[in-house]
Motif scaffolding. Structure first.
Motif, PDB file in Angstrom:
ATOM      1  N   GLY A 101       0.786  -1.223   0.000  1.00  0.00           N
ATOM      2  CA  GLY A 101       0.000   0.000   0.000  1.00  0.00           C
ATOM      3  C   GLY A 101       0.821   1.278   0.000  1.00  0.00           C
ATOM      4  N   MET A 102       2.154   1.172  -0.040  1.00  0.00           N
ATOM      5  CA  MET A 102       3.010   2.360  -0.097  1.00  0.00           C
ATOM      6  C   MET A 102       3.026   2.907  -1.518  1.00  0.00           C
ATOM      7  SD  MET A 102       4.260   3.227   2.806  1.00  0.00           S
ATOM      8  CE  MET A 102       5.495   4.363   2.233  1.00  0.00           C
ATOM      9  N   THR A 103       3.045   4.215  -1.637  1.00  0.00           N
ATOM     10  CA  THR A 103       3.047   4.868  -2.943  1.00  0.00           C
ATOM     11  C   THR A 103       4.426   5.449  -3.218  1.00  0.00           C
ATOM     12  OG1 THR A 103       0.726   5.414  -2.667  1.00  0.00           O
ATOM     13  CG2 THR A 103       1.925   6.617  -4.353  1.00  0.00           C
ATOM     14  N   TYR A 104       4.916   5.228  -4.436  1.00  0.00           N
ATOM     15  CA  TYR A 104       6.227   5.693  -4.857  1.00  0.00           C
ATOM     16  C   TYR A 104       6.119   6.372  -6.217  1.00  0.00           C
ATOM     17  CZ  TYR A 104       7.772   2.381  -1.321  1.00  0.00           C
ATOM     18  OH  TYR A 104       7.944   1.699  -0.154  1.00  0.00           O
ATOM     19  N   LEU A 105       7.131   7.168  -6.542  1.00  0.00           N
ATOM     20  CA  LEU A 105       7.246   7.767  -7.862  1.00  0.00           C
ATOM     21  C   LEU A 105       8.186   6.900  -8.679  1.00  0.00           C
ATOM     22  CD1 LEU A 105       6.794  10.161  -9.840  1.00  0.00           C
ATOM     23  CD2 LEU A 105       8.881  11.127  -8.907  1.00  0.00           C
ATOM     24  N   LEU A 106       7.758   6.503  -9.858  1.00  0.00           N
ATOM     25  CA  LEU A 106       8.578   5.717 -10.764  1.00  0.00           C
ATOM     26  C   LEU A 106       8.901   6.558 -11.988  1.00  0.00           C
ATOM     27  CD1 LEU A 106       9.832   2.970 -11.653  1.00  0.00           C
ATOM     28  CD2 LEU A 106       7.635   2.509 -12.751  1.00  0.00           C
ATOM     29  N   ILE A 107      10.175   6.648 -12.307  1.00  0.00           N
ATOM     30  CA  ILE A 107      10.636   7.348 -13.504  1.00  0.00           C
ATOM     31  C   ILE A 107      11.031   6.277 -14.502  1.00  0.00           C
ATOM     32  CG2 ILE A 107      12.303   8.988 -14.438  1.00  0.00           C
ATOM     33  CD1 ILE A 107      12.631  10.043 -11.541  1.00  0.00           C
ATOM     34  N   SER A 108      10.400   6.282 -15.675  1.00  0.00           N
ATOM     35  CA  SER A 108      10.631   5.213 -16.637  1.00  0.00           C
ATOM     36  C   SER A 108      10.547   5.741 -18.060  1.00  0.00           C
ATOM     37  CB  SER A 108       9.579   4.120 -16.442  1.00  0.00           C
ATOM     38  OG  SER A 108       9.720   3.134 -17.418  1.00  0.00           O
ATOM     39  N   LYS A 109      11.339   5.137 -18.938  1.00  0.00           N
ATOM     40  CA  LYS A 109      11.219   5.444 -20.363  1.00  0.00           C
ATOM     41  C   LYS A 109      10.130   4.605 -21.003  1.00  0.00           C
ATOM     42  CE  LYS A 109      15.267   7.671 -21.995  1.00  0.00           C
ATOM     43  NZ  LYS A 109      16.005   7.922 -23.188  1.00  0.00           N
ATOM     44  N   LYS A 110       9.711   3.544 -20.316  1.00  0.00           N
ATOM     45  CA  LYS A 110       8.669   2.669 -20.835  1.00  0.00           C
ATOM     46  C   LYS A 110       7.293   3.259 -20.540  1.00  0.00           C
ATOM     47  CE  LYS A 110      11.331  -1.324 -19.383  1.00  0.00           C
ATOM     48  NZ  LYS A 110      11.292  -2.424 -18.429  1.00  0.00           N
ATOM     49  N   THR A 111       6.348   2.913 -21.376  1.00  0.00           N
ATOM     50  CA  THR A 111       4.958   3.231 -21.098  1.00  0.00           C
ATOM     51  C   THR A 111       4.358   2.031 -20.388  1.00  0.00           C
ATOM     52  OG1 THR A 111       4.852   4.591 -23.077  1.00  0.00           O
ATOM     53  CG2 THR A 111       2.761   3.910 -22.108  1.00  0.00           C
TER      54      THR A 111
END
Length: 132
Positions: A101-111
């Protein structure tokens, strides 16, 4: 010149993170695009203070104060999605929720289209991951 230097620094930081940080799995339960405009609104409201008369009259405290407020807001709100350089480089920002249930920011080149992924990521900060 300063703009080119900042672009180069951004690219070098991302490259260093990809090469040196350890990889770890992140199981996602929920994924949504993260398009927080906190900084954009903050900049728009503070932009009138960045006038020629305030900055170039020798009063250096005003621009320092404004930049300190922006840095404080970004740091304490975890609004890391403001980086236009990463957007121009093709990176997307996602708000991912793990199985706990923890929320994180993901930086990705993929969609990312599915919400039940097991991703290989690298931790950049406490709540920020870079897709490996």
């Amino acid at each position: 010149g300063i703009g080119v230097l900042l672009v180069l620094m951004c690219w070098l930081v991302i490259l260093a993170c990809k090469r040196t940080l350890p990889e770890e799995p992140l199981t996602t339960k929920n994924v949504k695009t993260s398009d927080k405009e906190v900084l954009a609104f903050l900049l728009i409201y503070l932009m009138p203070l960045f006038t020629k008369d305030l900055i170039f009259t020798g009063n250096w405290l005003t621009p320092v104060y404004i930049l300190a407020i922006i840095a404080f807001c970004v740091y304490h709100s975890n609004a890391f999605t403001f980086n236009p350089l990463l957007s121009m480089a093709g990176y997307h920002f996602y708000e991912v929720e793990n199985e706990n249930g923890m929320t994180y920011l993901l930086i990705s080149k993929k969609t990312i289209h599915r919400h039940d992924n097991v991703l290989r990521v690298k931790r950049i900060a406490d709540y920020v991951y870079l897709d490996a």
